[in-house]
Scaffold this motif. Sequence first.
Motif, PDB file in Angstrom:
ATOM      1  N   THR A  34     -33.414 -20.051   8.663  1.00 30.18           N
ATOM      2  CA  THR A  34     -33.801 -21.362   9.161  1.00 30.18           C
ATOM      3  C   THR A  34     -32.690 -22.362   8.921  1.00 30.18           C
ATOM      4  N   ILE A  35     -32.694 -23.429   9.727  1.00 30.85           N
ATOM      5  CA  ILE A  35     -31.805 -24.574   9.469  1.00 30.85           C
ATOM      6  C   ILE A  35     -32.630 -25.852   9.324  1.00 30.85           C
ATOM      7  N   ARG A  36     -33.896 -25.710   8.950  1.00 31.23           N
ATOM      8  CA  ARG A  36     -34.743 -26.877   8.729  1.00 31.23           C
ATOM      9  C   ARG A  36     -34.139 -27.764   7.643  1.00 31.23           C
ATOM     10  N   PRO A  37     -34.181 -29.084   7.816  1.00 33.93           N
ATOM     11  CA  PRO A  37     -33.567 -29.985   6.844  1.00 33.93           C
ATOM     12  C   PRO A  37     -34.108 -29.827   5.430  1.00 33.93           C
ATOM     13  N   ASP A  38     -35.423 -29.672   5.269  1.00 30.84           N
ATOM     14  CA  ASP A  38     -35.984 -29.572   3.925  1.00 30.84           C
ATOM     15  C   ASP A  38     -35.546 -28.295   3.228  1.00 30.84           C
ATOM     16  N   ALA A  39     -35.516 -27.188   3.963  1.00 24.01           N
ATOM     17  CA  ALA A  39     -35.120 -25.918   3.369  1.00 24.01           C
ATOM     18  C   ALA A  39     -33.632 -25.922   3.007  1.00 24.01           C
ATOM     19  N   LEU A  40     -32.803 -26.493   3.881  1.00 21.10           N
ATOM     20  CA  LEU A  40     -31.377 -26.599   3.588  1.00 21.10           C
ATOM     21  C   LEU A  40     -31.145 -27.470   2.363  1.00 21.10           C
ATOM     22  N   ALA A  41     -31.846 -28.583   2.272  1.00 23.56           N
ATOM     23  CA  ALA A  41     -31.684 -29.491   1.140  1.00 23.56           C
ATOM     24  C   ALA A  41     -32.030 -28.800  -0.174  1.00 23.56           C
ATOM     25  N   GLU A  42     -33.054 -27.960  -0.147  1.00 23.87           N
ATOM     26  CA  GLU A  42     -33.448 -27.248  -1.367  1.00 23.87           C
ATOM     27  C   GLU A  42     -32.327 -26.323  -1.855  1.00 23.87           C
ATOM     28  N   VAL A  43     -31.731 -25.592  -0.924  1.00 25.31           N
ATOM     29  CA  VAL A  43     -30.648 -24.690  -1.313  1.00 25.31           C
ATOM     30  C   VAL A  43     -29.437 -25.471  -1.801  1.00 25.31           C
ATOM     31  N   LEU A  44     -29.078 -26.526  -1.095  1.00 27.90           N
ATOM     32  CA  LEU A  44     -27.911 -27.316  -1.502  1.00 27.90           C
ATOM     33  C   LEU A  44     -28.125 -27.966  -2.868  1.00 27.90           C
ATOM     34  N   ALA A  45     -29.346 -28.408  -3.154  1.00 23.11           N
ATOM     35  CA  ALA A  45     -29.628 -28.989  -4.472  1.00 23.11           C
ATOM     36  C   ALA A  45     -29.430 -27.952  -5.563  1.00 23.11           C
ATOM     37  N   ALA A  46     -29.878 -26.728  -5.316  1.00 23.04           N
ATOM     38  CA  ALA A  46     -29.710 -25.670  -6.308  1.00 23.04           C
ATOM     39  C   ALA A  46     -28.234 -25.335  -6.506  1.00 23.04           C
ATOM     40  N   ILE A  47     -27.482 -25.293  -5.414  1.00 20.50           N
ATOM     41  CA  ILE A  47     -26.053 -25.003  -5.529  1.00 20.50           C
ATOM     42  C   ILE A  47     -25.340 -26.105  -6.293  1.00 20.50           C
ATOM     43  N   ARG A  48     -25.636 -27.358  -5.955  1.00 23.90           N
ATOM     44  CA  ARG A  48     -24.942 -28.471  -6.623  1.00 23.90           C
ATOM     45  C   ARG A  48     -25.268 -28.520  -8.109  1.00 23.90           C
ATOM     46  N   ALA A  49     -26.470 -28.099  -8.471  1.00 19.69           N
ATOM     47  CA  ALA A  49     -26.838 -28.078  -9.888  1.00 19.69           C
ATOM     48  C   ALA A  49     -26.144 -26.950 -10.638  1.00 19.69           C
ATOM     49  N   THR A  50     -25.883 -25.854  -9.935  1.00 25.22           N
ATOM     50  CA  THR A  50     -25.312 -24.668 -10.571  1.00 25.22           C
ATOM     51  C   THR A  50     -23.797 -24.628 -10.478  1.00 25.22           C
ATOM     52  N   ALA A  51     -23.264 -25.016  -9.336  1.00 28.12           N
ATOM     53  CA  ALA A  51     -21.820 -24.967  -9.086  1.00 28.12           C
ATOM     54  C   ALA A  51     -21.401 -26.247  -8.384  1.00 28.12           C
ATOM     55  N   PRO A  52     -21.342 -27.351  -9.118  1.00 32.83           N
ATOM     56  CA  PRO A  52     -21.146 -28.665  -8.482  1.00 32.83           C
ATOM     57  C   PRO A  52     -19.843 -28.818  -7.709  1.00 32.83           C
ATOM     58  N   ASP A  53     -18.835 -28.014  -8.022  1.00 31.85           N
ATOM     59  CA  ASP A  53     -17.549 -28.150  -7.332  1.00 31.85           C
ATOM     60  C   ASP A  53     -17.398 -27.165  -6.175  1.00 31.85           C
ATOM     61  N   ALA A  54     -18.426 -26.394  -5.909  1.00 32.15           N
ATOM     62  CA  ALA A  54     -18.344 -25.388  -4.848  1.00 32.15           C
ATOM     63  C   ALA A  54     -18.206 -26.040  -3.472  1.00 32.15           C
ATOM     64  N   VAL A  55     -17.396 -25.436  -2.633  1.00 29.22           N
ATOM     65  CA  VAL A  55     -17.290 -25.828  -1.228  1.00 29.22           C
ATOM     66  C   VAL A  55     -18.117 -24.821  -0.440  1.00 29.22           C
ATOM     67  N   VAL A  56     -19.198 -25.303   0.179  1.00 27.55           N
ATOM     68  CA  VAL A  56     -20.160 -24.386   0.788  1.00 27.55           C
ATOM     69  C   VAL A  56     -20.483 -24.812   2.218  1.00 27.55           C
ATOM     70  N   GLY A  57     -20.828 -23.817   3.020  1.00 29.46           N
ATOM     71  CA  GLY A  57     -21.198 -24.082   4.400  1.00 29.46           C
ATOM     72  C   GLY A  57     -22.319 -23.184   4.846  1.00 29.46           C
ATOM     73  N   THR A  58     -22.881 -23.527   6.005  1.00 35.39           N
ATOM     74  CA  THR A  58     -23.992 -22.752   6.532  1.00 35.39           C
ATOM     75  C   THR A  58     -23.838 -22.551   8.025  1.00 35.39           C
ATOM     76  N   THR A  59     -24.758 -21.799   8.585  1.00 31.03           N
ATOM     77  CA  THR A  59     -24.737 -21.475  10.000  1.00 31.03           C
ATOM     78  C   THR A  59     -25.464 -22.525  10.840  1.00 31.03           C
ATOM     79  N   THR A  60     -25.164 -22.528  12.126  1.00 32.13           N
ATOM     80  CA  THR A  60     -25.977 -23.270  13.102  1.00 32.13           C
ATOM     81  C   THR A  60     -26.469 -22.303  14.172  1.00 32.13           C
ATOM     82  N   GLY A  61     -26.531 -21.017  13.842  1.00 33.29           N
ATOM     83  CA  GLY A  61     -26.857 -19.986  14.818  1.00 33.29           C
ATOM     84  C   GLY A  61     -28.182 -20.202  15.516  1.00 33.29           C
ATOM     85  N   LEU A  62     -28.194 -19.917  16.809  1.00 32.23           N
ATOM     86  CA  LEU A  62     -29.407 -20.147  17.601  1.00 32.23           C
ATOM     87  C   LEU A  62     -30.575 -19.276  17.156  1.00 32.23           C
TER      88      LEU A  62
END
Length: 237
Positions: free
Chosen positions: A53-81
């Motif tokens: 999924t690319i739903r905003p709430d689900a993406l925000a949850e993952v990004l919050a977890a990443i920022r808490a665990t690896a705050p300096d990480a450079v991360v990206g996601t898909t926009t696949g149809l």
Amino acid sequence: MFLKAAVNGGRSRTEHPTVPVTAEQIAADTAAVLAAGADVVHFHVRTEDGGQTIRPDALAEVLAAIRATAPDAVVGTTTGLWTCSGPEERYALVKAWEVLPDFASVAFCEEGAAETAELVVERGMVLESAVWTMDDVPALLASPTLHVNVRILIEPVEEDPDEAVAAARAMAARILAAGVTCPILYHGEGATVWPLVRAAAEDGHQARIGFEDGTELPDGTTAPDNAALVRAVRALG
């Protein structure tokens, strides 16, 4: 060699028991692959039923977890149809993202790619555009965002390793001949993963590794986790 770790994609835990699917698992894997030598991390947000999924709430949850665990990480996601019902919904969902990844990928084999790429840039994310076949290249080269890409992803669909490497090199040559100056990244799937990693190193391009693409180490044994795949790339020299 610049190395991206693609930690999950659509791969299930029945295919490999350590594929990260929850926000916490994706965050932990992000930290692990960076420690193992990856430069950036690409993830797909997963749903409880194993989908994407690319739903905003689900993406925000993952990004919050990443920022808490690896705050300096450079991360990206898909926009696949495949993550939504079509190009219109994709555009609306990306426009609605409240918490943004550092970069987002747009595949130019898909309808609405150019508009989505423009939206990614307008919203302040770094763009990387992908081509799968030579037929995708004209749309990429005609896109208004061509020269703002951080990299061009070449993802050949051929299943034969030699054919996949040849296709990647042909696409790269055409893109470079058009005056594109950003880095190019090769990556494969299954049997083509390691041949394309090696080809990227030989050609001076970037590479990608991770469970999204394959689960095997260069010797054909199953990797215990994503970090082992990253270490295997770094061991190639």
